[in-house]
Every structure is written in structure tokens, then in C-alpha cells.
Design a protein around this motif. Structure first.
Motif, PDB file in Angstrom:
ATOM      1  N   ASP A  68      61.246  41.449  38.628  1.00  0.00           N
ATOM      2  CA  ASP A  68      62.277  41.856  39.584  1.00  0.00           C
ATOM      3  C   ASP A  68      61.706  42.817  40.628  1.00  0.00           C
ATOM      4  O   ASP A  68      61.965  42.677  41.821  1.00  0.00           O
ATOM      5  CB  ASP A  68      63.460  42.515  38.874  1.00  0.00           C
ATOM      6  N   GLU A 106      72.668  34.337  47.882  1.00  0.00           N
ATOM      7  CA  GLU A 106      72.326  33.149  47.093  1.00  0.00           C
ATOM      8  C   GLU A 106      70.839  32.819  47.231  1.00  0.00           C
ATOM      9  O   GLU A 106      70.197  32.411  46.268  1.00  0.00           O
ATOM     10  CB  GLU A 106      73.145  31.929  47.549  1.00  0.00           C
ATOM     11  N   LYS A 152      68.788  35.323  45.201  1.00  0.00           N
ATOM     12  CA  LYS A 152      68.902  35.004  43.769  1.00  0.00           C
ATOM     13  C   LYS A 152      68.011  33.823  43.404  1.00  0.00           C
ATOM     14  O   LYS A 152      67.422  33.795  42.317  1.00  0.00           O
ATOM     15  CB  LYS A 152      70.348  34.702  43.392  1.00  0.00           C
ATOM     16  N   ARG A 197      65.065  33.767  40.772  1.00  0.00           N
ATOM     17  CA  ARG A 197      65.101  32.806  39.667  1.00  0.00           C
ATOM     18  C   ARG A 197      63.775  32.042  39.554  1.00  0.00           C
ATOM     19  O   ARG A 197      63.295  31.765  38.459  1.00  0.00           O
ATOM     20  CB  ARG A 197      66.248  31.806  39.872  1.00  0.00           C
TER      21      ARG A 197
END
Length: 83
Positions: A17, A37, A40, A44
């Protein structure tokens, strides 16, 4: 990243992260350019496997890619002039 495995992978993967935040948070631009989005999705996809692949690409630059580029350019002169 081009150092022998698994050294860079271990360092980067210790906090994925932090790594992706640091890499995407460019000075003067910030993270605001990313839709939530999209950010993210970057996070991911930042996995140990992806980090290993990136490191392998860097390693190839210093080894395989250099040898292939040298062989490819052997006997050819650049059209660019050096002044």
C-alpha cells in the motif's frame, strides 16, 4: 529493482500500500488525478507477483536486453551525429 532476487521484491512487498501510494503520488500532481475506482484497481493489481515481474524486467535490461541490443547494433552506425 535490478538487484538480485529477492532483495528488491522483499523491500517493496513489505508494504505494498505504501509502495503504490508513493509511486502514484507524483510531486506537484498528487493522487487527485486518479478516480477512486482507478486508484483501487492500481492497488489491487500491485501484488507480489506483479512486483516480481517488474523487477525481472529491470534485471533483463541490465543483462539480456543489453546483450541483444549490442548484437543488434553491431556493425551499424547511428545516423545521429555526435558533435
Amino acid at each position: 529493482m535490478a538487484q538480485k532476487a529477492p532483495f528488491p521484491e522483499k523491500l517493496i512487498c513489505a508494504d505494498l500500500d505504501y509502495y503504490i501510494n508513493y509511486k502514484l503520488n507524483k510531486k506537484g500532481v498528487g493522487l487527485e488525478i486518479f478516480a477512486p475506482e482507478a486508484f483501487k484497481e492500481y492497488a489491487r493489481c500491485t501484488t507480489p507477483e506483479q512486483i516480481h515481474a517488474v523487477c525481472e524486467d529491470y534485471r533483463a535490461t541490465a543483462t539480456l536486453d543489453l546483450a541483444m541490443d549490442t548484437a543488434d547494433s553491431a556493425g551499424r552506425r547511428s545516423s545521429a551525429r555526435s558533435w
